[in-house]
Motif scaffolding. Structure first.
Motif, PDB file in Angstrom:
ATOM      1  N   ARG A 180       0.839  -1.182   0.049  1.00  0.00           N
ATOM      2  CA  ARG A 180       0.134   0.033   0.033  1.00  0.00           C
ATOM      3  C   ARG A 180       0.834   1.158  -0.011  1.00  0.00           C
ATOM      4  O   ARG A 180       0.484   2.338  -0.528  1.00  0.00           O
ATOM      5  CB  ARG A 180      -0.988  -0.169   1.145  1.00  0.00           C
ATOM      6  CG  ARG A 180      -1.858  -1.315   1.106  1.00  0.00           C
ATOM      7  CD  ARG A 180      -3.192  -0.950   1.873  1.00  0.00           C
ATOM      8  NE  ARG A 180      -4.148  -2.195   1.617  1.00  0.00           N
ATOM      9  CZ  ARG A 180      -5.359  -2.182   2.184  1.00  0.00           C
ATOM     10  NH1 ARG A 180      -5.759  -0.978   2.618  1.00  0.00           N
ATOM     11  NH2 ARG A 180      -6.047  -3.265   1.837  1.00  0.00           N
ATOM     12  N   CYS A 224      -0.900   0.051 -13.553  1.00  0.00           N
ATOM     13  CA  CYS A 224      -1.643  -0.844 -12.973  1.00  0.00           C
ATOM     14  C   CYS A 224      -1.628  -2.415 -14.058  1.00  0.00           C
ATOM     15  O   CYS A 224      -1.287  -3.510 -13.746  1.00  0.00           O
ATOM     16  CB  CYS A 224      -2.913  -0.786 -12.571  1.00  0.00           C
ATOM     17  SG  CYS A 224      -3.005   0.315 -11.059  1.00  0.00           S
ATOM     18  N   ARG A 265      -1.700  -5.174 -11.620  1.00  0.00           N
ATOM     19  CA  ARG A 265      -2.606  -4.981 -10.683  1.00  0.00           C
ATOM     20  C   ARG A 265      -3.934  -4.431 -11.339  1.00  0.00           C
ATOM     21  O   ARG A 265      -4.135  -3.959 -12.271  1.00  0.00           O
ATOM     22  CB  ARG A 265      -1.909  -3.725  -9.916  1.00  0.00           C
ATOM     23  CG  ARG A 265      -0.989  -4.193  -9.179  1.00  0.00           C
ATOM     24  CD  ARG A 265      -0.142  -2.800  -8.254  1.00  0.00           C
ATOM     25  NE  ARG A 265       0.651  -3.252  -7.280  1.00  0.00           N
ATOM     26  CZ  ARG A 265       2.174  -3.180  -7.628  1.00  0.00           C
ATOM     27  NH1 ARG A 265       2.489  -2.932  -8.940  1.00  0.00           N
ATOM     28  NH2 ARG A 265       2.935  -3.334  -6.640  1.00  0.00           N
ATOM     29  N   VAL A 266      -5.155  -4.724 -10.394  1.00  0.00           N
ATOM     30  CA  VAL A 266      -6.405  -4.174 -10.849  1.00  0.00           C
ATOM     31  C   VAL A 266      -6.473  -3.048 -10.287  1.00  0.00           C
ATOM     32  O   VAL A 266      -6.435  -2.756  -9.226  1.00  0.00           O
ATOM     33  CB  VAL A 266      -7.420  -5.407 -10.140  1.00  0.00           C
ATOM     34  CG1 VAL A 266      -8.834  -4.786 -10.407  1.00  0.00           C
ATOM     35  CG2 VAL A 266      -7.159  -6.724 -10.376  1.00  0.00           C
ATOM     36  N   ARG A 267      -6.905  -2.061 -11.222  1.00  0.00           N
ATOM     37  CA  ARG A 267      -6.855  -0.590 -10.862  1.00  0.00           C
ATOM     38  C   ARG A 267      -8.070  -0.435  -9.748  1.00  0.00           C
ATOM     39  O   ARG A 267      -7.686   0.609  -8.941  1.00  0.00           O
ATOM     40  CB  ARG A 267      -6.918   0.296 -12.033  1.00  0.00           C
ATOM     41  CG  ARG A 267      -7.030   1.708 -11.884  1.00  0.00           C
ATOM     42  CD  ARG A 267      -6.756   2.502 -13.106  1.00  0.00           C
ATOM     43  NE  ARG A 267      -8.070   2.388 -14.021  1.00  0.00           N
ATOM     44  CZ  ARG A 267      -9.129   3.015 -13.761  1.00  0.00           C
ATOM     45  NH1 ARG A 267      -9.244   4.287 -13.009  1.00  0.00           N
ATOM     46  NH2 ARG A 267     -10.234   2.833 -14.562  1.00  0.00           N
ATOM     47  N   ARG A 268      -9.113  -0.789 -10.087  1.00  0.00           N
ATOM     48  CA  ARG A 268     -10.149  -0.374  -9.019  1.00  0.00           C
ATOM     49  C   ARG A 268      -9.865  -0.920  -7.804  1.00  0.00           C
ATOM     50  O   ARG A 268     -10.131  -0.216  -6.732  1.00  0.00           O
ATOM     51  CB  ARG A 268     -11.455  -1.368  -9.785  1.00  0.00           C
ATOM     52  CG  ARG A 268     -11.958  -0.705 -10.857  1.00  0.00           C
ATOM     53  CD  ARG A 268     -12.440   0.658 -10.847  1.00  0.00           C
ATOM     54  NE  ARG A 268     -13.038   1.338 -12.178  1.00  0.00           N
ATOM     55  CZ  ARG A 268     -13.611   2.421 -12.275  1.00  0.00           C
ATOM     56  NH1 ARG A 268     -13.469   3.252 -11.324  1.00  0.00           N
ATOM     57  NH2 ARG A 268     -14.038   2.766 -13.530  1.00  0.00           N
ATOM     58  N   THR A 269      -9.392  -2.075  -7.597  1.00  0.00           N
ATOM     59  CA  THR A 269      -8.875  -2.711  -6.302  1.00  0.00           C
ATOM     60  C   THR A 269      -7.812  -1.695  -5.479  1.00  0.00           C
ATOM     61  O   THR A 269      -7.889  -1.455  -4.214  1.00  0.00           O
ATOM     62  CB  THR A 269      -8.702  -4.160  -6.525  1.00  0.00           C
ATOM     63  OG1 THR A 269      -9.461  -4.850  -7.017  1.00  0.00           O
ATOM     64  CG2 THR A 269      -8.164  -4.507  -5.265  1.00  0.00           C
ATOM     65  N   ALA A 270      -6.930  -1.212  -6.714  1.00  0.00           N
ATOM     66  CA  ALA A 270      -5.894  -0.540  -5.862  1.00  0.00           C
ATOM     67  C   ALA A 270      -6.494   1.051  -5.585  1.00  0.00           C
ATOM     68  O   ALA A 270      -5.916   1.285  -4.527  1.00  0.00           O
ATOM     69  CB  ALA A 270      -4.735  -0.313  -7.176  1.00  0.00           C
ATOM     70  N   GLU A 271      -7.166   1.397  -6.344  1.00  0.00           N
ATOM     71  CA  GLU A 271      -7.834   2.624  -5.857  1.00  0.00           C
ATOM     72  C   GLU A 271      -8.526   2.648  -4.705  1.00  0.00           C
ATOM     73  O   GLU A 271      -8.782   3.573  -3.685  1.00  0.00           O
ATOM     74  CB  GLU A 271      -8.682   3.267  -7.026  1.00  0.00           C
ATOM     75  CG  GLU A 271      -7.870   3.800  -8.191  1.00  0.00           C
ATOM     76  CD  GLU A 271      -8.613   4.239  -9.488  1.00  0.00           C
ATOM     77  OE1 GLU A 271      -9.904   4.059  -9.450  1.00  0.00           O
ATOM     78  OE2 GLU A 271      -8.004   4.865 -10.379  1.00  0.00           O
ATOM     79  N   ARG A 272      -9.428   1.422  -4.414  1.00  0.00           N
ATOM     80  CA  ARG A 272     -10.179   1.320  -3.165  1.00  0.00           C
ATOM     81  C   ARG A 272      -9.126   1.240  -1.887  1.00  0.00           C
ATOM     82  O   ARG A 272      -9.200   1.743  -0.911  1.00  0.00           O
ATOM     83  CB  ARG A 272     -10.998   0.080  -3.186  1.00  0.00           C
ATOM     84  CG  ARG A 272     -12.333   0.097  -4.155  1.00  0.00           C
ATOM     85  CD  ARG A 272     -13.368  -0.863  -3.971  1.00  0.00           C
ATOM     86  NE  ARG A 272     -12.714  -2.246  -4.090  1.00  0.00           N
ATOM     87  CZ  ARG A 272     -12.814  -2.828  -5.445  1.00  0.00           C
ATOM     88  NH1 ARG A 272     -13.407  -2.135  -6.281  1.00  0.00           N
ATOM     89  NH2 ARG A 272     -12.389  -4.030  -5.655  1.00  0.00           N
ATOM     90  N   ARG A 273      -8.086   0.325  -2.245  1.00  0.00           N
ATOM     91  CA  ARG A 273      -7.037   0.258  -1.210  1.00  0.00           C
ATOM     92  C   ARG A 273      -6.327   1.738  -0.779  1.00  0.00           C
ATOM     93  O   ARG A 273      -6.264   2.129   0.467  1.00  0.00           O
ATOM     94  CB  ARG A 273      -5.998  -0.631  -1.367  1.00  0.00           C
ATOM     95  CG  ARG A 273      -6.517  -2.095  -1.804  1.00  0.00           C
ATOM     96  CD  ARG A 273      -5.288  -2.983  -2.132  1.00  0.00           C
ATOM     97  NE  ARG A 273      -5.946  -4.321  -1.802  1.00  0.00           N
ATOM     98  CZ  ARG A 273      -5.143  -5.406  -2.486  1.00  0.00           C
ATOM     99  NH1 ARG A 273      -4.037  -5.131  -3.155  1.00  0.00           N
ATOM    100  NH2 ARG A 273      -6.001  -6.779  -2.464  1.00  0.00           N
ATOM    101  N   SER A 278      -8.743   3.607   1.154  1.00  0.00           N
ATOM    102  CA  SER A 278      -8.797   3.229   2.560  1.00  0.00           C
ATOM    103  C   SER A 278      -8.008   3.709   3.255  1.00  0.00           C
ATOM    104  O   SER A 278      -7.768   4.182   4.590  1.00  0.00           O
ATOM    105  CB  SER A 278      -8.986   1.778   2.597  1.00  0.00           C
ATOM    106  OG  SER A 278      -8.985   0.976   3.828  1.00  0.00           O
TER     107      SER A 278
END
Length: 221
Positions: A97, A121, A126-134, A137
């Motif tokens: 992160r 990504c 990497r999955v961009r949507r998942t990375a942006e959610r992390r 967060s």
């Protein structure tokens, strides 16, 4: 057991404070990346800051792409040190992160140098949507930790950082022409058109339709 309304009000107020602080935290990370990029261009990035900032910039940086001459102020460098030495090192424990936060910030601060976060990504699997959610967060987690210890934060140089922020009026949006207002833009949604038999536009339209009908009739003969 029902919770008192005051408790829900406290939770809503706390969530609003987290949202406000997370916006400042996000802007401060972008400002720190912008400061680091320009310190690196000038070759004066302090060694202690090199070790704290993850290695997220391309090795072959084309510094000529940084067309706007910008020299970070002492205050900007101090704010960047706070982000790197305190926020990133203490409050972001996960190394993955840290990389995501750093790369996302650099991509927004210097897209001509670091490229887009989407490409990063895709290139690294990497999955961009998942990375942006992390990333979001982590911004909220940092904001929550800072709210508990130091609710008053130094704000970035908004005049420089605002165009870099996502969902801000930057790039094409800044030069987008205003929407042309129709002469009847003030009419309510349920308004009905008014028929004006004396309208010259209506008379011209009727003539064009009549000429078109005559041409089609001749073609059928």
């Amino acid at each position: 057991m029902h919770r008192p309304a005051s408790q829900f009000d406290d939770l809503s107020h706390h969530a609003a404070e987290i949202a406000d602080l997370s916006l400042i935290v996000r802007a401060r990370f972008i400002e720190a990346a912008d400061t680091m990029v320009h310190l690196d261009v000038r070759g004066v990035r302090p060694d202690r800051m090199r070790t704290l900032w993850p290695d997220v910039l391309p090795e072959s940086m084309d510094h000529a792409d940084l067309r706007i001459r910008y020299r970070p102020s002492a205050a900007a460098v101090s704010r960047a040190e706070e982000v790197l030495q305190d926020w990133l090192r203490i409050h972001v424990r996960d190394e993955e992160r840290r990389i995501l936060l750093s790369r996302w910030s650099v991509c927004l601060a210097a897209p001509r140098v670091a490229g887009s976060f989407r490409d990063f990504c895709a290139r690294t699997g990497r999955v961009r949507r998942t990375a942006e959610r992390r990333i979001q967060s982590e911004f909220q987690n940092v904001a929550g930790a800072l709210l508990a210890t130091s609710p008053i934060l130094q704000e970035p140089d908004w005049s420089r950082i605002s165009p870099m922020m996502p969902n801000s009026a930057g790039g094409c949006e800044r030069v987008k022409p205003p929407m042309t207002k129709h002469a009847t833009h003030w009419l309510p949604d349920d308004a009905r058109p008014v028929f004006d038999a004396a309208s010259p536009e209506l008379a011209e339209l009727a003539k064009r339709l009549e000429r078109g009908n005559r041409r089609r009739a001749k073609m059928k003969v």
